[in-house]
Structure formats: C-alpha cells, structure tokens
Design a protein around this motif. Structure first.
Motif, PDB file in Angstrom:
ATOM      1  N   UNK A  75       1.301  -0.965  -0.041  1.00 10.99           N
ATOM      2  CA  UNK A  75       0.134   0.334   0.052  1.00 10.99           C
ATOM      3  C   UNK A  75       1.228   1.591   0.246  1.00 10.99           C
ATOM      4  N   UNK A  76       2.223   1.370   0.346  1.00 11.55           N
ATOM      5  CA  UNK A  76       2.593   2.570   0.448  1.00 11.55           C
ATOM      6  C   UNK A  76       3.490   2.248  -0.637  1.00 11.55           C
ATOM      7  N   UNK A  77       3.964   1.519  -1.216  1.00  8.99           N
ATOM      8  CA  UNK A  77       4.141   1.814  -2.930  1.00  8.99           C
ATOM      9  C   UNK A  77       3.471   2.904  -3.372  1.00  8.99           C
ATOM     10  N   UNK A  78       1.894   1.376  -3.628  1.00  8.70           N
ATOM     11  CA  UNK A  78       0.534   1.503  -4.426  1.00  8.70           C
ATOM     12  C   UNK A  78       0.357   3.259  -3.912  1.00  8.70           C
ATOM     13  N   UNK A  79       0.837   4.174  -3.914  1.00 10.42           N
ATOM     14  CA  UNK A  79       0.184   5.469  -2.506  1.00 10.42           C
ATOM     15  C   UNK A  79       1.533   6.122  -3.013  1.00 10.42           C
ATOM     16  N   UNK A  80       2.375   5.918  -3.322  1.00  9.35           N
ATOM     17  CA  UNK A  80       3.764   6.527  -3.240  1.00  9.35           C
ATOM     18  C   UNK A  80       4.014   7.016  -2.646  1.00  9.35           C
ATOM     19  N   UNK A  81       4.116   6.364  -1.390  1.00  9.26           N
ATOM     20  CA  UNK A  81       4.296   7.489  -0.273  1.00  9.26           C
ATOM     21  C   UNK A  81       5.694   6.441   0.543  1.00  9.26           C
ATOM     22  N   UNK A  82       6.179   5.236  -0.013  1.00 11.01           N
ATOM     23  CA  UNK A  82       8.186   5.392   0.459  1.00 11.01           C
ATOM     24  C   UNK A  82       7.861   4.183   2.005  1.00 11.01           C
ATOM     25  N   UNK A  83       6.916   4.968   3.375  1.00 11.10           N
ATOM     26  CA  UNK A  83       7.484   4.713   4.280  1.00 11.10           C
ATOM     27  C   UNK A  83       7.502   2.931   4.289  1.00 11.10           C
ATOM     28  N   UNK A  84       8.334   2.677   5.030  1.00  3.62           N
ATOM     29  CA  UNK A  84       9.016   0.497   4.953  1.00  3.62           C
ATOM     30  C   UNK A  84       9.019   0.287   6.193  1.00  3.62           C
ATOM     31  N   UNK A  85       8.427  -0.754   6.749  1.00  2.00           N
ATOM     32  CA  UNK A  85       8.581  -1.809   7.648  1.00  2.00           C
ATOM     33  C   UNK A  85       9.673  -2.825   7.973  1.00  2.00           C
ATOM     34  N   UNK A  86      10.383  -2.803   6.375  1.00  4.96           N
ATOM     35  CA  UNK A  86      11.288  -3.982   6.749  1.00  4.96           C
ATOM     36  C   UNK A  86      12.606  -3.223   5.963  1.00  4.96           C
ATOM     37  N   UNK A  91       0.745  12.318  -4.498  1.00  3.20           N
ATOM     38  CA  UNK A  91       1.148  11.640  -5.006  1.00  3.20           C
ATOM     39  C   UNK A  91       1.654  11.621  -6.457  1.00  3.20           C
ATOM     40  N   UNK A  92       2.370  10.188  -6.994  1.00  4.08           N
ATOM     41  CA  UNK A  92       2.632  10.033  -8.519  1.00  4.08           C
ATOM     42  C   UNK A  92       2.629   8.794  -8.848  1.00  4.08           C
ATOM     43  N   UNK A  93       3.141   8.503 -10.120  1.00  2.00           N
ATOM     44  CA  UNK A  93       2.780   7.552 -11.165  1.00  2.00           C
ATOM     45  C   UNK A  93       2.045   7.890 -11.501  1.00  2.00           C
ATOM     46  N   UNK A  94       1.052   6.576 -12.538  1.00  2.00           N
ATOM     47  CA  UNK A  94       0.347   7.211 -13.699  1.00  2.00           C
ATOM     48  C   UNK A  94      -1.323   7.155 -13.424  1.00  2.00           C
ATOM     49  N   UNK A  95      -1.579   7.416 -12.381  1.00  2.11           N
ATOM     50  CA  UNK A  95      -2.892   8.074 -11.987  1.00  2.11           C
ATOM     51  C   UNK A  95      -3.694   7.078 -11.826  1.00  2.11           C
ATOM     52  N   UNK A  96      -4.495   6.752 -11.054  1.00  2.52           N
ATOM     53  CA  UNK A  96      -6.143   6.351 -10.747  1.00  2.52           C
ATOM     54  C   UNK A  96      -6.740   6.531 -11.893  1.00  2.52           C
ATOM     55  N   UNK A  97      -6.886   8.270 -12.271  1.00  4.95           N
ATOM     56  CA  UNK A  97      -7.576   8.928 -12.875  1.00  4.95           C
ATOM     57  C   UNK A  97      -7.263   7.879 -14.490  1.00  4.95           C
ATOM     58  N   UNK A  98      -6.029   8.500 -14.774  1.00 12.43           N
ATOM     59  CA  UNK A  98      -6.414   7.291 -16.213  1.00 12.43           C
ATOM     60  C   UNK A  98      -6.370   6.256 -16.068  1.00 12.43           C
ATOM     61  N   UNK A  99      -5.773   5.075 -14.773  1.00 13.83           N
ATOM     62  CA  UNK A  99      -6.074   4.342 -15.407  1.00 13.83           C
ATOM     63  C   UNK A  99      -7.605   3.819 -15.758  1.00 13.83           C
ATOM     64  N   UNK A 100      -8.425   4.282 -15.061  1.00 14.98           N
ATOM     65  CA  UNK A 100     -10.097   4.689 -15.522  1.00 14.98           C
ATOM     66  C   UNK A 100     -10.723   4.898 -16.338  1.00 14.98           C
ATOM     67  N   UNK A 101      -9.672   5.837 -16.937  1.00 13.25           N
ATOM     68  CA  UNK A 101      -9.805   6.650 -18.240  1.00 13.25           C
ATOM     69  C   UNK A 101      -9.415   5.339 -19.287  1.00 13.25           C
ATOM     70  N   UNK A 102      -8.688   4.542 -19.128  1.00 13.22           N
ATOM     71  CA  UNK A 102      -8.320   3.778 -20.271  1.00 13.22           C
ATOM     72  C   UNK A 102      -8.984   2.193 -20.294  1.00 13.22           C
ATOM     73  N   UNK A 103      -9.928   2.149 -19.086  1.00  8.50           N
ATOM     74  CA  UNK A 103     -11.008   1.137 -18.706  1.00  8.50           C
ATOM     75  C   UNK A 103     -11.546   1.417 -19.581  1.00  8.50           C
ATOM     76  N   UNK A 104     -12.446   3.013 -18.929  1.00  3.27           N
ATOM     77  CA  UNK A 104     -13.421   2.621 -20.286  1.00  3.27           C
ATOM     78  C   UNK A 104     -13.390   3.189 -21.701  1.00  3.27           C
ATOM     79  N   UNK A 105     -11.840   3.397 -22.164  1.00  2.00           N
ATOM     80  CA  UNK A 105     -11.729   3.280 -23.202  1.00  2.00           C
ATOM     81  C   UNK A 105     -12.233   2.406 -24.012  1.00  2.00           C
ATOM     82  N   UNK A 106     -11.088   1.280 -23.383  1.00  2.00           N
ATOM     83  CA  UNK A 106     -11.155  -0.050 -23.987  1.00  2.00           C
ATOM     84  C   UNK A 106     -12.975  -0.541 -23.824  1.00  2.00           C
TER      85      UNK A 106
END
Length: 503
Positions: free
Chosen positions: A322-333, A364-379
């Motif tokens: 979840x830390x990676x998915x939210x592009x946070x970087x907090x880690x417990x290992x 946050x960073x990355x592709x972003x959930x908005x773009x993933x949702x747009x791609x899903x609806x487009x396909x």
C-alpha cells in the motif's frame, strides 16, 4: 520557422521564479526557528545562509525582471519546470553545509526527492541528524505534496489569469474554488487540518510506546508530514521499522491512503458530498488495482514461504504494498528484503503498484488512478463498439467530481503521458542494468524514482554512480510534473538557441 522568445518573455519567467525561490526562503524560517530553539547554532547559520541566498535571488529578479504583463500558458509551464530545478539548487544549500552529504549533487538529489514527495535519500548518518535539518527534510516533502507553486500562489502572487497557468503547469488541473489563489489556500487548509489531527494521534502512539514527550512530538509531526505528503521521509534510517509499533503503522497507513486521494475529492467530502468517495473513478480504480496487486503479492510471498502469520503478512507485506501503491515510501522492512525475501512475483507486484501510483491532483505520483479509469472505460467502449451495429453511437463517461465524457483528445493525452512514464521507467531500469545491478533491483528503484514513491531495493545509496543520481533527479522531476512542463522547458531552450525573430 521557430520564433525566439523575447527578452520580455525571459524577464517575466525569471520574475516568477524569483517569487518561487522567495517562497523556499520563507519555508526555511521553520527549520531556522527549530535550530535556535534546540541551540543548534551551526545549523541555524546554515539556514541563515540559505535564506540570504534565496532573498538575494528574489531581490535581483524583482528589481530587474518585472514587466507589466500577465503570464501566458507557455510562461506558466516554464516557471513550473525551471522553478523546481532552481528551488532544488537553493534548497540544497543548508543540506550541503550540514556535512551529511558526499557532494552537492547528493544534496540536490535529496532536495528533489523531498520536493517531489519521493522519499529516496542519500543523506549520510541520518540517525544523528540535527533537529533543524530533519525539520527541513520533512517540510520539503510536506510542502512538495501541496506543490511549491501552490505555496507561492498562496502568499506571493496576485489572483490573475497567469496564476492559474502556473498552477496547472505543476501537474494540477482542478480548481476547488473559482479563484485559483483561494484554491491554493483551500489545499493548505485541508493539509493543515489533517496535520493537527494526524500528528496528535501519532504523538499519543509514540508516547504510549515510551518515547519522551518532546522527542515524540517532533517525530509525530515529521512522520505525519512524510505520510500525508506520500513522501515517506522519516527521522530514522530504518524508517518505520525503527519504531516496531503496530499503532504507528496503522495510523500512518490511514494517513497516506487519505493523502493519496485527490484534493478535489477531499474538498467534496469536506463540503458535504461524502458519496463522492465511492462514486469517484479514482477511488474505484485504486480499490481494484490494490486488490489485484495484493493477490499477486500473496501468491508471491506464499511461494517463497515468508511471513507465515496473517499479522506478519499485513505488517511486512501488505503495508509496504500500500505504501508503494500510494507512492509513499514508508517501509517496515530492510530495503534489501524486497530482493532477498520477497521473491520475483511479490517484488514485481510492488513494482506494478508503484508504477500505477495514486490520484491525480494529489500528493502522489505514478500513472494515476484517473488515467487507469479512463483507459478501462476507453477499452470497454471499444469492445462495445465491436459488438454493436455499425450505426450505433457508443459513448463512454467517467465520474470524477462530475461526469466527464471521453473524447479522442482526452484519451490521446492519457496515452501520451502513460508512454512518457513507461519510457522513463524503462530507461532508468536499463541504466541500472548497464551499471551491473540485478534487473529486478534496477527496475524497482527506477520505477520508485519515476513514480515518486521512495521505496528502494538497495540500489539507491551515496555510492551509486553519479549518472544514476542525475537520471533519478530527472525522473523524479519529470514524473512529478507529468512531463508537459518539462517538454515545454526543453522546447524553450531550443527556441532560445535556434529561434529567430521575437514574440
């Protein structure tokens, strides 16, 4: 023919950047005050030098570059991209003077990592870092989460049309209120309100774990800033592993998930529209991609036989995912555990989660959930068109604060940005492989830098090649600004060098 930017163009850009650098100097007042309270006189001197440099730069640009005209779109793009680079250099002055860095390049690396809410760091001997420098590190990522342009807009710019142009150029597209200055202030109102609540909860948890109240307060504020901004900075080199506290992990988990959501979504909830949480395409996209990546993580960790209990899986597996998915970087290992313990499938589940990232117009960073949702609806729309009669009109829409109908321009823009991210990730991974790093490690840290995450599989360190440091700075910068203003800056320099005539 390529038109060469005029002197007036250069002057208004330099003037606006001067305002941004003044904002950086104002932020330095907080670590300066912290240093004075803690009797860290040498550290206070470092920040006085940094503030003086920022103010001097502002005075020069204010007196020599101001023109009686408003910013245009291309001005805003260049102010955002060049402003971040300039802010990196000036902000690195106290870092470098602290003596915790091998070189000024390393100090610049940490500044860009903080501004972009990435969380990778090259600072040496973090466990003995001064309170003033730690305050500066965490303020960087907290301010960077809102955007250093947002800071400047809040205090240093008038509410003109040009203000909106540099606001958008920083990777934000939504106005919470009709006036962009009020929008910037609303973003700060949201963030500061969460700061009060989140820091109080973390402070109570740390004191309960036995940490002295004064030290616990500072750690609570710093941990909140790192989590809320999805930056992942922490005052100890072991990050959250240092605390060995389930309560701290649960609180920070909630903070960085909330922090990864769109500021427009926050504002909708604050103004009474709680239904937007489950109607919004980004929260739906985040839930779906989190479930898929958790499934892959479970398969991978089950295959290698680590983290036998459910609690261990939650604290050392799911938390880091979840830390990676939210592009946070907090880690417990430990960072090397991603490569040594997770195995190929679980490690790549985290890589894919980092690549997708958080929400648009968030910290946050990355592709972003908005773009993933747009791609899903487009396909989905394309499949519906194939199955429909030839004359049927098939239209797709998404709900993101309001209903948005998909058109060719929107979809093409999404594909372009996604391609830029993929190229950035790929080039960073291949560069790491070229320097002899194991492919999974090379791509893990490359995706982490490009998506502004901050998790590391052990590659990022002061001993890494200088070329990788420079590339990661570029990847963090370009990924945070989402490429458009970076491309505009490169085009601007090209026009200065090769253009003819003037505007």
């Amino acid at each position: 023919m390529i038109l060469k930017p005029s002197r007036a163009d250069v002057r208004i850009i330099a003037w606006a950047i001067g305002r941004v650098i003044l904002g950086v100097g104002l932020i330095m007042l907080a670590p300066l005050f912290t240093s004075l309270v803690c009797s860290e006189w040498n550290v206070a001197l470092d920040f006085l030098i940094g503030i003086a440099a920022c103010v001097l730069f502002w005075l020069v640009t204010e007196s020599t570059c101001r023109v009686e005209r408003d910013l245009r779109w291309f001005h805003g793009l260049i102010v955002a991209s060049a402003g971040w680079l300039t802010a990196m250099v000036f902000g690195a002055i106290p870092h470098y003077l602290s003596g915790h860095f091998k070189s000024f390049l390393d100090a610049c690396f940490d500044l860009m990592s903080g501004y972009t809410t990435t969380g990778l760091f090259l600072l040496q001997d973090l466990d003995h870092c001064s309170h003033g420098l730690n305050m500066w590190r965490h303020l960087l990522t907290y301010a960077g989460g809102q955007g250093i342009i947002v800071i400047a807009l809040t205090f240093l710019f008038a509410g003109t049309a040009g203000s909106f142009k540099i606001y958008v150029s920083e990777g934000k597209e939504e106005k919470l209120l009709p006036n962009v200055i009020n929008t910037a202030r609303a973003i700060w109102m949201i963030s500061l309100s969460y700061l009060a609540v989140g820091s109080s909860l973390l402070w109570a948890a740390l004191v309960r774990e036995g940490m002295p109240a004064g030290r616990g307060f500072l750690h609570a504020v710093w941990l909140f800033m790192g989590a809320w901004s999805t930056g992942g900075f922490a005052p100890q080199s072991l990050n959250l592993l240092y605390y060995h506290s389930l309560t701290v992990e649960l609180v920070t988990l909630v903070i960085f998930v909330i922090g990864s959501f769109n500021f427009a979504l926050h504002y909708s909830v604050w103004t009474g529209d709680a239904k937007e949480i489950y109607r919004n395409v980004e929260t739906r996209s985040f839930a779906l991609t989190l479930m898929l990546s958790t499934f892959l993580l479970s398969l991978g960790l089950g295959k290698v036989g680590v983290f036998g209990s459910l609690m261990e899986f939650f604290r050392k597996g799911f938390y880091n995912l979840v830390s990676g998915h939210t592009t946070t970087g907090n880690s417990t290992i430990y960072s090397v555990s991603f490569y040594r313990d997770f195995g190929f499938l679980a490690m790549w589940a985290v890589i894919l989660a980092m690549a997708v990232g958080a929400s648009a117009c968030s910290t946050g960073g990355g592709f972003k959930g908005l773009r993933m949702g747009i791609l899903y609806r487009y396909f989905r729309g394309e499949l519906r068109r194939l199955a429909s009669p030839e004359r049927a009109v098939v239209a797709e829409k998404i709900h993101h604060i309001r209903d948005i109908w998909l058109d060719d321009a929107l979809v093409k823009g999404v594909f372009f940005v996604l391609l830029c991210y993929v190229i950035t990730y790929f080039m960073g991974g291949m560069l790491g492989i070229a320097y002899g790093y194991e492919p999974s490690v090379a791509f893990f840290d490359a995706v982490s830098a490009g998506s502004n995450t901050g998790l590391s599989a052990g590659l990022t360190s002061p001993l890494m090649p200088a070329a990788l440091k420079v590339y990661y700075i570029f990847a963090m910068w370009a990924g945070r600004l989402e490429f458009m203003s970076v491309i505009a800056l490169l085009s601007f320099f090209g026009a200065l060098a090769r253009g003819r005539g003037g505007r």
